[in-house]
Design a protein around this motif. Structure first.
Motif, PDB file in Angstrom:
ATOM      1  N   VAL A  34       0.844  -1.201   0.000  1.00 23.20           N
ATOM      2  CA  VAL A  34       0.000   0.000   0.000  1.00 23.20           C
ATOM      3  C   VAL A  34       0.882   1.255   0.000  1.00 23.20           C
ATOM      4  CG1 VAL A  34      -1.805   1.275   1.218  1.00 23.20           C
ATOM      5  CG2 VAL A  34      -1.882  -1.230   1.128  1.00 23.20           C
ATOM      6  N   LYS A  36      -0.168   4.446  -0.781  1.00 20.33           N
ATOM      7  CA  LYS A  36      -0.938   5.702  -0.713  1.00 20.33           C
ATOM      8  C   LYS A  36      -0.144   6.786  -0.005  1.00 20.33           C
ATOM      9  CE  LYS A  36      -3.350   4.306   3.514  1.00 20.33           C
ATOM     10  NZ  LYS A  36      -4.533   3.610   4.066  1.00 20.33           N
ATOM     11  N   ASN A  57      -5.636   4.201  -2.441  1.00 22.30           N
ATOM     12  CA  ASN A  57      -7.011   4.420  -2.004  1.00 22.30           C
ATOM     13  C   ASN A  57      -7.610   5.749  -2.462  1.00 22.30           C
ATOM     14  OD1 ASN A  57      -5.745   6.200  -0.308  1.00 22.30           O
ATOM     15  ND2 ASN A  57      -6.902   5.614   1.522  1.00 22.30           N
ATOM     16  N   MET A 177     -14.100  -8.650   1.366  1.00 23.32           N
ATOM     17  CA  MET A 177     -13.054  -7.834   1.978  1.00 23.32           C
ATOM     18  C   MET A 177     -13.582  -7.322   3.306  1.00 23.32           C
ATOM     19  SD  MET A 177     -12.343  -4.354   2.591  1.00 23.32           S
ATOM     20  CE  MET A 177     -11.175  -3.054   2.225  1.00 23.32           C
ATOM     21  N   MET A 219      -3.911  -6.013   7.614  1.00 22.43           N
ATOM     22  CA  MET A 219      -3.082  -4.846   7.342  1.00 22.43           C
ATOM     23  C   MET A 219      -1.826  -4.955   8.221  1.00 22.43           C
ATOM     24  SD  MET A 219      -6.435  -2.251   7.241  1.00 22.43           S
ATOM     25  CE  MET A 219      -5.519  -0.868   7.789  1.00 22.43           C
ATOM     26  N   ARG A 238       2.441   0.406   6.261  1.00 22.09           N
ATOM     27  CA  ARG A 238       3.465   0.854   7.202  1.00 22.09           C
ATOM     28  C   ARG A 238       4.578  -0.159   7.469  1.00 22.09           C
ATOM     29  NH1 ARG A 238       0.625   1.460  12.061  1.00 22.09           N
ATOM     30  NH2 ARG A 238      -0.884   0.127  11.035  1.00 22.09           N
TER      31      ARG A 238
HETATM   32  C1  PLP Z   1      -4.054   2.288   4.281  1.00 19.79           C
HETATM   33  C2  PLP Z   1      -4.794   1.017   4.101  1.00 19.79           C
HETATM   34  C3  PLP Z   1      -4.185  -0.220   4.329  1.00 19.79           C
HETATM   35  C4  PLP Z   1      -2.748  -0.362   4.813  1.00 19.79           C
HETATM   36  O1  PLP Z   1      -2.640   0.073   6.134  1.00 19.79           O
HETATM   37  P1  PLP Z   1      -1.275  -0.093   6.969  1.00 19.79           P
HETATM   38  O2  PLP Z   1      -1.743   0.016   8.367  1.00 19.79           O
HETATM   39  O3  PLP Z   1      -0.364   0.999   6.536  1.00 19.79           O
HETATM   40  O4  PLP Z   1      -0.730  -1.446   6.655  1.00 19.79           O
HETATM   41  C5  PLP Z   1      -4.924  -1.367   4.098  1.00 19.79           C
HETATM   42  N1  PLP Z   1      -6.206  -1.308   3.672  1.00 19.79           N
HETATM   43  C6  PLP Z   1      -6.834  -0.149   3.444  1.00 19.79           C
HETATM   44  C7  PLP Z   1      -8.237  -0.159   2.982  1.00 19.79           C
HETATM   45  C8  PLP Z   1      -6.154   1.056   3.657  1.00 19.79           C
HETATM   46  O5  PLP Z   1      -6.783   2.211   3.424  1.00 19.79           O
END
Ligand code: PLP
Length: 246
Positions: A34, A36, A57, A177, A219, A238
């Motif tokens: 991710v 973003k 996202n 999801m 996540m 992260r």
């Molecule tokens: C930002 C995000 C993640 C990743 O989150 P981290 O805590 O940085 O691993 C995963 N899924 C969605 C929908 C997100 O918006």
């Protein structure tokens, strides 16, 4: 090895260990990196380190990064965030997979655009995940699924969503999801992921003609639990790139 390569190695090691505990093949799990809020140079560095699945996202941010890296056709772009209907066309044009289908209005908009832009006709429907709200938190997006076991009305509503999505020509529904509550105790997070998996098994049994076996969950803080409970796609930011600045 640079810092990103090291973090990538470490995440893969944790994925492997979790897969082993769950007696699942490592190859059944897709890591979505991710990126973003990070600049396109970081996406390039992630790609160079071997990460092929990239998650974003915000629709325009994904489209811009994709265009900047257009020379690299090996990257698979996952749109993981909530989608406003006025941005549906951007996602229909630039995403390879959509993880957060949470309203039928979005499903219809996406499908219509995929018919217009030729993807549906070229037999390249957009793979989508239905987002389900298993915890029942009011702040969470997704189709209500906190009481699906006990509540026939909720089950019927979910069945209907699957039925209606499955016939849209632009989309290919492939699973569910979910997001676990932020900062919840491990047992609670595990329960959310387990109930998502059970719901997915139930829907698969209800719709044997469809293939609904993919699960996008987990996540940075909970991807190992998600793997143990059956996740096929984890979305990690992260742990790979550090704290986002914005
Ligand atoms: C930002 C995000 C993640 C990743 O989150 P981290 O805590 O940085 O691993 C995963 N899924 C969605 C929908 C997100 O918006």
């Amino acid at each position: 090895m640079n810092a990103i390569q090291k973090r990538y190695e470490a995440v893969q090691e944790r994925m492997r260990a979790a897969a082993e505990r769950a007696k699942r093949p490592y190859s059944s799990i897709t890591l979505i990196a991710v990126t973003k809020r990070w600049p396109v140079e970081l996406v390039q560095a992630a790609r160079d380190a071997g990460m092929l699945h990239i998650g974003e996202n915000r629709a325009e941010e994904m489209a811009e990064k994709r265009a900047a890296l257009a020379a690299d056709a090996t990257i698979v772009w996952h749109f993981i965030g909530a989608l406003q209907s006025r941005k549906a066309a951007v996602v229909a044009d630039h995403a390879d997979t959509f993880h957060a289908l949470d309203r039928m209005k979005i499903a219809r908009r996406l499908s219509k655009r995929l018919e217009e832009n030729g993807r549906a006709a070229n037999n390249r429907p957009l793979p989508v995940f239905l987002e389900v709200n298993i915890s029942g938190e009011a702040s969470k997006a997704g189709f209500a699924a906190d009481r699906w076991r006990d509540d026939a009305t909720q089950r019927e509503a979910l069945r209907k969503v699957v039925e209606e999505t499955a016939v849209l020509p632009g989309l290919r529904l492939q699973g569910l999801m979910t997001m676990a509550p932020f900062g919840a105790p491990e047992a609670e997070i595990r329960d959310i992921f387990r109930r998502t998996r059970q719901l997915s098994d139930w829907l698969q049994a209800e719709f044997p003609a469809l293939t609904l076996d993919q699960l996008s969950m987990g996540m940075t803080d909970d991807f190992e639990i998600a793997i143990e409970e059956g996740a096929t796609h984890i979305r990690v930011g992260r742990a790979l790139f550090g704290e986002r600045l914005t």
